[in-house]
Every structure is written in C-alpha cells, then in structure tokens.
Design a protein around this motif. Structure first.
Motif, short mmCIF file in Angstrom:
data_model
loop_
_atom_site.label_atom_id
_atom_site.label_comp_id
_atom_site.label_asym_id
_atom_site.label_seq_id
_atom_site.Cartn_x
_atom_site.Cartn_y
_atom_site.Cartn_z
N TYR A 172 -32.02 -25.37 35.20
CA TYR A 172 -33.25 -26.11 34.97
C TYR A 172 -33.19 -26.83 33.62
CZ TYR A 172 -35.98 -24.34 38.91
OH TYR A 172 -36.48 -24.09 40.17
N SER B 7 -38.58 -20.99 29.11
CA SER B 7 -38.87 -21.36 30.50
C SER B 7 -37.58 -21.77 31.21
CB SER B 7 -39.89 -22.49 30.55
OG SER B 7 -41.13 -22.10 30.02
N CYS C 78 -36.27 -19.48 34.36
CA CYS C 78 -36.21 -20.09 35.69
C CYS C 78 -34.78 -20.24 36.18
CB CYS C 78 -36.93 -21.44 35.67
SG CYS C 78 -38.73 -21.29 35.57
N THR C 79 -33.84 -20.53 35.27
CA THR C 79 -32.44 -20.63 35.67
C THR C 79 -31.90 -19.27 36.09
OG1 THR C 79 -32.05 -22.53 34.22
CG2 THR C 79 -30.12 -21.27 34.92
N GLU D 94 -33.19 -17.74 39.65
CA GLU D 94 -32.64 -18.23 40.91
C GLU D 94 -31.14 -17.98 41.00
OE1 GLU D 94 -33.81 -22.16 41.95
OE2 GLU D 94 -35.90 -21.84 41.40
N CYS E 73 -40.60 -16.76 36.90
CA CYS E 73 -40.67 -18.22 36.95
C CYS E 73 -41.66 -18.62 38.04
CB CYS E 73 -39.29 -18.81 37.24
SG CYS E 73 -39.28 -20.61 37.40
N THR E 74 -42.82 -19.10 37.65
CA THR E 74 -43.86 -19.49 38.59
C THR E 74 -43.92 -21.02 38.71
OG1 THR E 74 -45.58 -19.60 36.88
CG2 THR E 74 -45.17 -17.46 37.92
N THR F 287 -44.98 -22.41 35.49
CA THR F 287 -43.89 -22.48 34.51
C THR F 287 -43.05 -23.72 34.71
OG1 THR F 287 -43.81 -20.05 34.47
CG2 THR F 287 -41.92 -21.23 33.55
N ARG F 288 -42.77 -24.05 35.96
CA ARG F 288 -41.96 -25.24 36.24
C ARG F 288 -42.73 -26.53 35.93
NH1 ARG F 288 -40.28 -21.74 40.49
NH2 ARG F 288 -41.97 -22.50 41.81
N PRO G 127 -43.66 -26.22 31.30
CA PRO G 127 -42.75 -25.30 30.60
C PRO G 127 -43.11 -25.06 29.14
CG PRO G 127 -41.71 -27.44 30.92
CD PRO G 127 -42.99 -27.46 31.71
#
Length: 212
Positions: free
Chosen positions: A68, A154, A158-159, A162, A186-187, A190-191, A194
């Motif tokens: 991300y 963030s 997030c990275t 996943e 990571c919601t 958040t995406r 950030p």
C-alpha cells in the motif's frame, strides 16, 4: 431626423432605469453585488493512482507482492516483486514482513511517481520477531508503532494485513521498549483516511498462529 434621436435617447434611459432598479432590488435583499469568485474548495485530484503497464517488469526477480502506497490522500495497492519464500510456512511470517517493509521504504519508481504514488515509511525502520512473553505472531518494529506518522503506520498495517505477516487480517505490532504489543486492523476508514489513527484491539487472548 429628430424622432429617431429621441427614440434612441428614450431607449437608453429605459435601459439605465432597469439596471438601476435591478441594483436596488439586489441591495434590498441584503446582498451586496460582488465580482469576487467564490472559493468552492480544491479542484478534484487528477492523478490516476494507477501505474500504466506492468510495474513489476522493472523490479528484480522475485515473488509478486502487493503493498500500500499513498495516492490522493488514500491508500492504494501497488504491484511489486520481493525476495520472499514462495512456499508457505509459519517461519515465513517474519521474512515476509521484512521484505514488505523493505519495499515500503523504497522510493516509488518513476512510473509510480507519475501516477501520484508516495510512501511515508522512511528508512531506518526494521522489524523482528516477538518476545517469549508476546502473543503468537507478534512483530516488533525498531520504533514504537504509535510514534510513527499515522500514514506510515497505516501503510505498514494494511500491507502486512493482506500478507502472510498477519494472522486472520490482524497485525500484532510492538516496539523496542517494554510496552505490550497491540493488535492493529486495516479497515476501510484506514484505507480512505490513512492520516487518522489506525484502529487497535485489546489482546485479551493470543491471536491464531500464522500457520492457521
């Protein structure tokens, strides 16, 4: 010859009277006429947030991964390749996290920059395994997670979420100090935003093992 002149004068007078009445009516509403343009906010972003072509072709040989990066004040996925084991095993969680963190710290390629991508994860950050007293799957950064810029944390969360570095989408992170690790998620918020704090959850029980 006098009648056309009088007619033009009369028409000009009527036009001036109409303009005067319009101004008075406008002023009577409590609104002052102005020619200053109204600020409707910033113009919509024109960055595509999409790398043209295959961005991985310019990367070293390795396993395809997705990280991300920040584009237009949001998190967006970018395809990369990283030197991580292709086979899945519990011991690969840390190596995966280390490879992904290294990708996040790289400066975006020229194609990524042209598409509007940037990273807030700066160099000098490393990741290691948890301590004996930590829940299973804990990763400890060389800096306290909450001390990082919100956008950088963030990106990391997030990275990792996943990838094989996380357990069921939950990223358990700690720092170099004696503070207990926290579970980060990571919601969608958040995406989308950030720069806001990353949601955390109390670790009431150890999360599942990465091999689960």
């Amino acid at each position: 010859m006098t009648r056309p002149v009088r007619h033009r004068r009369r028409a000009g007078a009527l036009t001036g009277l109409a303009a005067l009445l319009g101004t008075l009516a406008f002023a009577g509403c409590g609104i002052r006429p102005t020619q200053v343009p109204v600020d409707a906010g910033p113009a919509p972003s024109r960055v595509p947030c999409e790398v043209s072509g295959d961005n991985r072709s310019a990367q070293p040989q390795g396993v395809p991964v997705r990280i991300y990066l920040v584009c237009a004040s949001q998190l967006s996925l970018v395809d990369r390749t990283a030197d991580i084991p292709a086979a899945k095993s519990p011991a690969d969680a840390l190596r995966t996290a280390q490879a992904l963190l290294a990708e996040l710290q790289k400066e975006p390629s020229s194609a990524e920059r042209e598409a509007g991508f940037a990273t807030y994860v700066r160099g000098g950050i490393s990741v290691g395994g948890g301590r004996a007293s930590d829940p299973a799957g804990t990763l400890r950064l060389s800096r306290q997670p909450e001390d990082l810029p919100a956008a950088a944390l963030s990106q990391i969360v997030c990275t990792f979420a996943e990838s094989r570095a996380a357990s069921a989408g939950v990223v358990v992170l700690g720092g170099p100090g004696a503070y207990a690790p926290r579970a980060y998620e990571c919601t969608g918020v958040t995406r989308d935003r950030p720069a806001e704090p990353v949601p955390t959850h109390p670790l009431t029980s150890p999360p599942p093992s990465p091999s689960a």
